[in-house]
Design an enzyme around this catalytic site. Structure first.
Site, mmCIF file in Angstrom:
data_model
loop_
_atom_site.group_PDB
_atom_site.id
_atom_site.type_symbol
_atom_site.label_atom_id
_atom_site.label_comp_id
_atom_site.label_asym_id
_atom_site.label_seq_id
_atom_site.Cartn_x
_atom_site.Cartn_y
_atom_site.Cartn_z
ATOM 1 N N SER A 636 0.827 -1.208 0.000
ATOM 2 C CA SER A 636 0.000 0.000 0.000
ATOM 3 C C SER A 636 0.857 1.252 0.000
ATOM 4 O O SER A 636 0.562 2.227 -0.717
ATOM 5 C CB SER A 636 -0.932 -0.021 1.213
ATOM 6 O OG SER A 636 -1.700 1.165 1.290
ATOM 7 N N VAL A 639 2.416 1.851 -3.501
ATOM 8 C CA VAL A 639 1.438 2.356 -4.464
ATOM 9 C C VAL A 639 1.129 3.827 -4.196
ATOM 10 O O VAL A 639 1.025 4.636 -5.135
ATOM 11 C CB VAL A 639 0.160 1.500 -4.425
ATOM 12 C CG1 VAL A 639 -0.938 2.134 -5.267
ATOM 13 C CG2 VAL A 639 0.448 0.090 -4.912
ATOM 14 N N HIS A 640 0.994 4.207 -2.926
ATOM 15 C CA HIS A 640 0.728 5.605 -2.611
ATOM 16 C C HIS A 640 1.902 6.501 -3.002
ATOM 17 O O HIS A 640 1.706 7.614 -3.511
ATOM 18 C CB HIS A 640 0.435 5.763 -1.110
ATOM 19 C CG HIS A 640 -0.963 5.415 -0.726
ATOM 20 N ND1 HIS A 640 -1.384 4.118 -0.548
ATOM 21 C CD2 HIS A 640 -2.055 6.197 -0.493
ATOM 22 C CE1 HIS A 640 -2.663 4.103 -0.214
ATOM 23 N NE2 HIS A 640 -3.092 5.348 -0.166
ATOM 24 N N GLU A 641 3.113 6.038 -2.780
ATOM 25 C CA GLU A 641 4.278 6.832 -3.162
ATOM 26 C C GLU A 641 4.387 6.951 -4.682
ATOM 27 O O GLU A 641 4.779 8.006 -5.208
ATOM 28 C CB GLU A 641 5.549 6.201 -2.589
ATOM 29 C CG GLU A 641 6.819 6.994 -2.858
ATOM 30 C CD GLU A 641 6.765 8.398 -2.298
ATOM 31 O OE1 GLU A 641 7.317 9.307 -2.941
ATOM 32 O OE2 GLU A 641 6.174 8.586 -1.207
ATOM 33 N N MET A 644 2.146 9.692 -5.715
ATOM 34 C CA MET A 644 2.742 11.004 -5.496
ATOM 35 C C MET A 644 3.811 11.307 -6.534
ATOM 36 O O MET A 644 3.996 12.459 -6.948
ATOM 37 C CB MET A 644 3.330 11.078 -4.084
ATOM 38 C CG MET A 644 2.325 10.864 -2.974
ATOM 39 S SD MET A 644 0.928 12.008 -3.010
ATOM 40 C CE MET A 644 1.699 13.503 -2.433
#
Length: 703
Positions: A636, A639-641, A644
């Site tokens: 998770s 994927v979030h990085e 960004m």
């Protein structure tokens, strides 16, 4: 004696546990009993009668279980030795169950003879009236056990007691419960896919949900939307006066619609069409051209990696603005998760189907076999039948759902298959036992292939579900977890679709106005500082002011983004596809820890990670629960990085670090410092949600 009136227990004017006709206790594996008043109390006219007993001291003869290995017992709240019948004048001195002096000899299910017989319910008439149990014939002529005596000792925690019982019956009950809990836990760890159950339900803020209009916080919902409308009107009027447009200089609108809209739409269509790879691969697996266990899952993972890499490269190649890039990237992630769930669930079912076919061939061999006389059949195969441990037909089906190599497998059906291959003669009883074992296993596999909501016409059972129409429907459904069938509505409410569609565009308009008025100016200022060559020391001095400027607008944007996706868009898709399970989110605003927030704010993604990352890590790679949790958080965070990086065209790792820091924060929330302090936990949660987006955005902009 039979004409004597039953005694009436004096009414207590307080609401402690003694006022309840019976107490309900949870008995844990650590021998701790948690006592509280029973919610299922008797009627006011018969509050003195506790739950009927069959005379063996524990109701129906065994301790009920709540499914998690926790066994419950009803505890009588009266003892003849300490205030069984309490004087009315002294009732005010009793505050709760913890403050009274307990007799260590406490009763289970109101069956001890020392208790006043008039309080006992009539077992034969359902407890509606009472009579003395010592009355001749009251036990139906059976010599039944009257009581189980237990002892309670305080633990220092309110409502918790250590329960001990020097009784062989209750010891046997508890021992069987613990054994059943261990067996169930073992079975769960060997299950390949987690059993997700889809049910008919509405989202929390949906007007179709009766709980929404009945909520005590209904007025706050109205206040929130009224505030949004007033902010929109205020900012629009100011923009109109200064710029002649409600959107001001309209930079964000120009950024979104200035270029490549047609290319953006074509790209999204190509991405959607490319998901058909998962369907074609499963058709090859179903036709036995490819083995899912050997090559299939590798091909699928390689394709997903190529798919993701191609989309990311395309966004960089086209030099799209962040609005285009983030839309395509998020839609790419949705398609990848859908392909993965469809492929891996059907791949699992293909292995189940192959195992079923192998067992059917063994069953055919047994049907063709000719039984021999019993004396000739008494060979080494007698050991296989298991004379000492009971016949094979009484054993549980194997949990090795996908194994097709019966030669190396260790299970009942593998033992039977080995006996069949040996060519030894069997008598009729042995053949019947073997057939029973295989039939039981096949029936269990049939349930796997039918799914959790089997259709009477078997239209969606595997492999009948491998149709292009079924796959296309799943791509459109508002869920990321594939199932053979889902709960569906009877029809589509087009007025509801129009309502949610209008709400979607209305909320997007409010978001655009807020972004233009409150977020774009500080962002443009930081970009200008960097382009002017301002050193990092000077920019760092502006960092606190940028954070404070974007606190409120980013929080509002975050809330509205969540609302427009999980309440509006997903409900539109659900209504169009007649998808009845609208459990897209939980009450995440009441979260007291970050793991609770992760579970509730985005249920579709949480369900996907739970089944295909967490549980698959345990079952496929044999990771521990802690290791599987870390892998889930790590994926998770990555994927979030990556999101960004697409948004800001740089990799800094700030969000990645913050995501991983949630794990020690979750551990901290379970310590004595925060455990049970819901208000403090919710305050910490909202502070993080309030400050976090502004702080992270400012870091990516300034540094």
């Amino acid at each position: 004696m039979s004409d004597a009136q039953p005694a009436s227990r004096p009414h207590l004017q307080h609401h402690d546990t003694l006022d309840a006709p019976q107490l309900v206790g949870k008995l844990g594996r650590n021998s701790i009993a948690e006592l509280q008043p029973s919610l299922a109390s008797a009627s006011p006219s018969n509050t003195e009668n506790t739950a009927p007993s069959n005379g063996n001291g524990h109701g129906d003869g065994h301790a009920p279980s709540n499914g998690n290995g926790v066994h419950k017992q009803d505890f009588a709240s009266r003892s003849k030795s300490d205030s069984a019948i309490v004087d009315q004048e002294s009732s005010d001195e009793i505050e709760d169950y913890d403050d009274i002096q307990l007799d260590p000899d406490t009763l289970v299910a109101n069956t001890r003879k020392s208790l006043d017989e008039s309080y006992r319910p009539n077992v034969e008439n359902g407890g509606g009236q009472t009579r003395r149990q010592s009355e001749p014939g009251s036990d139906g002529g059976l010599n039944r056990r009257r009581s189980i005596q237990v002892k309670l000792q305080k633990t220092g925690v309110k409502g918790e007691y250590v329960l001990t019982a020097d009784d062989p019956e209750i010891s046997e009950i508890l021992q069987k419960g613990i054994e059943r809990e261990k067996r169930d836990a073992k079975d769960k760890t060997r299950t390949r896919f987690r059993d997700l159950v889809f049910t008919r339900q509405f989202t929390t803020f949906d007007r179709q949900n009766p709980a929404t209009s009945e909520s005590p916080f209904f007025g706050f919902f109205t206040l929130f939307w009224l505030a949004m409308v007033l902010i929109f009107v205020q900012v629009s009027m100011r923009n109109w006066r200064n710029h002649g447009s409600i959107l001001g200089n309209n930079q964000i609108m120009k950024l979104m619609f200035s270029r490549d809209l047609l290319v953006l739409g074509i790209t999204d269509g190509v991405m959607c069409a490319a998901t058909v790879e998962a369907f074609l691969l499963q058709k090859l697996v179903q036709k036995d051209y490819i083995s899912w266990a050997r090559q299939g899952w590798i091909i699928q993972n390689i394709w997903q990696s190529v798919y993701l890499g191609t989309v990311i490269w395309w966004t960089w190649f086209r030099e799209w603005p962040w609005t285009h890039s983030i839309f395509i990237f998020l839609h790419c992630l949705v398609f990848i998760m859908k392909m993965h769930s469809f492929a891996f669930y059907n791949g699992y079912l293909s292995s189940v189907s192959r195992r079923r076919k192998a067992l059917q061939r063994k069953l055919k061999q047994l049907e063709l076999a000719q039984p021999v006389p019993r004396d000739q059949g008494k060979t080494e195969s007698a050991d296989i039948v298991g004379q000492s441990n009971g016949s094979l037909k009484n054993r549980r089906p194997s949990m090795l759902r996908t194994s097709t190599n019966l030669a190396t497998e260790k299970s009942d059906v593998a033992t039977v298959a080995s006996a069949i291959e040996s060519g030894r003669p069997f008598d009729l009883a042995q053949l019947q036992a073997f057939q029973s074992v295989i039939n039981s296993e096949i029936a269990d596999l049939d349930k796997q292939l039918e799914g959790k909501m089997p259709c009477p016409d078997r239209h969606n059972t595997y492999p009948s579900n491998l149709r292009l129409a079924n796959f296309a429907e799943f791509i459109c459904l508002p869920t990321l977890v594939y199932e053979l069938d889902y709960p569906r509505q009877e029809r589509t409410n087009w007025w509801y679709v129009a309502e949610k569609t209008t709400a979607t565009f209305g909320v997007l308009c409010v978001m655009m106005v807020i972004s233009q008025a409150f977020i774009y100016p500080p962002v443009a200022r930081t970009v200008a500082m960097k382009e002017a060559g301002m050193p990092i020391e000077e920019r760092w001095k502006e960092f606190p002011f940028i954070v404070s400027e974007m606190l409120f607008p980013l929080l509002i944007e975050q809330l509205l983004t969540w609302y427009v996706i999980w309440e509006c868009i997903l409900n539109v898709l659900a209504e169009l596809t007649r998808f009845a399970d609208r459990g897209f989110y939980g009450d995440w605003w009441n979260s007291v820890s970050w793991d609770q927030y992760a579970r509730d704010w985005n249920r579709p993604v949480h369900n996907f990670l739970l089944r295909h990352v967490y549980h698959s890590s345990i079952s496929s790679f044999h990771l521990s629960r802690n290791a599987a949790t870390f892998v889930t958080f790590l994926l998770s965070a990555l994927v979030h990085e990556l999101c960004m990086a697409i948004l800001f065209k740089k990799v800094r790792g700030y969000l990645f670090t913050m995501q991983l820091l949630q794990m020690p924060l979750v551990t901290l929330s379970r310590t004595k410092l925060l455990k049970g302090r819901t208000v403090l936990g919710n305050v910490i949660f909202w502070l993080g949600l309030f400050v976090g987006p502004s702080f992270l955005t400012s870091l990516y902009l300034v540094i």
